[in-house]
Scaffold this motif. Sequence first.
Motif, PDB file in Angstrom:
ATOM      1  N   ALA A 140     -32.816  92.204  -6.899  1.00 10.51           N
ATOM      2  CA  ALA A 140     -33.922  92.894  -7.104  1.00 10.51           C
ATOM      3  C   ALA A 140     -34.731  92.999  -5.847  1.00 10.51           C
ATOM      4  O   ALA A 140     -35.501  93.967  -5.526  1.00 10.51           O
ATOM      5  CB  ALA A 140     -34.595  92.516  -8.136  1.00 10.51           C
ATOM      6  N   THR A 141     -34.890  91.812  -5.262  1.00 14.18           N
ATOM      7  CA  THR A 141     -35.906  91.606  -4.168  1.00 14.18           C
ATOM      8  C   THR A 141     -35.519  92.339  -2.665  1.00 14.18           C
ATOM      9  O   THR A 141     -36.385  93.435  -2.277  1.00 14.18           O
ATOM     10  CB  THR A 141     -36.124  90.192  -3.582  1.00 14.18           C
ATOM     11  N   ALA A 142     -34.360  92.654  -2.339  1.00 16.36           N
ATOM     12  CA  ALA A 142     -33.727  93.381  -1.593  1.00 16.36           C
ATOM     13  C   ALA A 142     -34.087  94.813  -1.925  1.00 16.36           C
ATOM     14  O   ALA A 142     -34.483  95.562  -1.158  1.00 16.36           O
ATOM     15  CB  ALA A 142     -32.314  93.054  -1.235  1.00 16.36           C
ATOM     16  N   ALA A 143     -33.453  95.417  -3.171  1.00 13.64           N
ATOM     17  CA  ALA A 143     -33.757  96.626  -3.442  1.00 13.64           C
ATOM     18  C   ALA A 143     -35.165  96.897  -3.570  1.00 13.64           C
ATOM     19  O   ALA A 143     -35.314  98.071  -3.021  1.00 13.64           O
ATOM     20  CB  ALA A 143     -33.187  96.738  -5.157  1.00 13.64           C
ATOM     21  N   ALA A 144     -36.046  96.146  -3.893  1.00 17.45           N
ATOM     22  CA  ALA A 144     -37.609  96.521  -4.007  1.00 17.45           C
ATOM     23  C   ALA A 144     -38.175  97.027  -2.552  1.00 17.45           C
ATOM     24  O   ALA A 144     -38.961  97.675  -2.342  1.00 17.45           O
ATOM     25  CB  ALA A 144     -38.247  95.518  -4.631  1.00 17.45           C
ATOM     26  N   MET A 145     -37.679  96.033  -1.479  1.00 19.78           N
ATOM     27  CA  MET A 145     -37.928  96.332  -0.084  1.00 19.78           C
ATOM     28  C   MET A 145     -37.461  97.592   0.369  1.00 19.78           C
ATOM     29  O   MET A 145     -38.160  98.476   0.995  1.00 19.78           O
ATOM     30  CB  MET A 145     -37.449  95.177   0.788  1.00 19.78           C
ATOM     31  N   VAL A 146     -36.228  98.084  -0.110  1.00 24.05           N
ATOM     32  CA  VAL A 146     -35.522  99.258   0.454  1.00 24.05           C
ATOM     33  C   VAL A 146     -36.621 100.414  -0.349  1.00 24.05           C
ATOM     34  O   VAL A 146     -36.882 101.412   0.247  1.00 24.05           O
ATOM     35  CB  VAL A 146     -34.042  99.367   0.005  1.00 24.05           C
ATOM     36  N   LEU A 147     -36.665 100.267  -1.772  1.00 25.95           N
ATOM     37  CA  LEU A 147     -37.438 101.182  -2.318  1.00 25.95           C
ATOM     38  C   LEU A 147     -38.700 101.454  -1.828  1.00 25.95           C
ATOM     39  O   LEU A 147     -38.992 102.845  -1.540  1.00 25.95           O
ATOM     40  CB  LEU A 147     -37.331 100.850  -3.859  1.00 25.95           C
ATOM     41  N   ILE A 148     -39.620 100.377  -1.508  1.00 27.85           N
ATOM     42  CA  ILE A 148     -41.006 100.760  -0.889  1.00 27.85           C
ATOM     43  C   ILE A 148     -40.894 101.525   0.229  1.00 27.85           C
ATOM     44  O   ILE A 148     -41.584 102.535   0.707  1.00 27.85           O
ATOM     45  CB  ILE A 148     -41.636  99.335  -0.979  1.00 27.85           C
ATOM     46  N   PHE A 149     -39.972 100.997   1.086  1.00 31.26           N
ATOM     47  CA  PHE A 149     -39.875 101.537   2.527  1.00 31.26           C
ATOM     48  C   PHE A 149     -39.354 102.996   2.612  1.00 31.26           C
ATOM     49  O   PHE A 149     -40.073 103.864   3.237  1.00 31.26           O
ATOM     50  CB  PHE A 149     -38.926 100.987   3.483  1.00 31.26           C
ATOM     51  N   ASP A 150     -38.251 103.392   1.707  1.00 29.09           N
ATOM     52  CA  ASP A 150     -37.822 104.682   1.469  1.00 29.09           C
ATOM     53  C   ASP A 150     -38.809 105.600   1.068  1.00 29.09           C
ATOM     54  O   ASP A 150     -39.098 106.694   1.405  1.00 29.09           O
ATOM     55  CB  ASP A 150     -36.851 104.698   0.602  1.00 29.09           C
ATOM     56  N   MET A 151     -39.870 105.200   0.317  1.00 28.87           N
ATOM     57  CA  MET A 151     -41.002 105.998  -0.430  1.00 28.87           C
ATOM     58  C   MET A 151     -41.771 106.283   0.668  1.00 28.87           C
ATOM     59  O   MET A 151     -42.328 107.437   0.745  1.00 28.87           O
ATOM     60  CB  MET A 151     -41.538 105.430  -1.645  1.00 28.87           C
TER      61      MET A 151
END
Length: 202
Positions: free
Chosen positions: A54-65
């Motif tokens: 989840a932590t890695a995914a959250a980092m990706v999600l925020i940056f992609d947005m």
Amino acid sequence: MSEAVLTVSLIIAAYLAGSISSAVLVCRLRGLPDPRTDGSGNPGATNVLRIGGATAAAMVLIFDMLKGALPAYLAFRLGVDAVSLGLIAIAACLGHIFPIFFHFKGGKGVATAFGAMAPIGEDLALSLIGTWIVLVLICRYSSLAAIITAILAPIYTWYFDDRFTIPVAMLSVLIVIRHRDNIHRLLNGEESRISRKKRQPK
């Protein structure tokens, strides 16, 4: 600077910003497998969730947005018209989908597209996020949640601020087209459900 030159410059800048693959970079930084070749093969937040947690995914999600939100907000502040705003947002998504810095192999563009819609207003942003979360909790299909949310996005936009219905509709069409393979798998009962469990290394 003329309006046409400004628009073209913003389109190019948005594409280049979108081409920065946060999924690949985050996985490299955290010592995870390459999301382009591991899991589903899609370098996006959902696949990073599968292979890195989840932590890695959250980092990706925020940056992609942010890749979608920042170019769209800048263009809005510079007074770009609605259609051009849509083209700039699409350019950011195309950068994510076909990143020039990563051999043109990118993700679905969902987070980037929703990020581009978010600056329209908090009401729209919360509606999009809420819809996606509820649908994922109900069906456990990230792709189906993204498709339905994308279809609803122009309706939400028309209700909250109809000035941006056209650019949001342009983004929604792109998202649905990008998920054509997922649609076929959903219809055939072959689509993978989302999982919050970090995959154990081999």
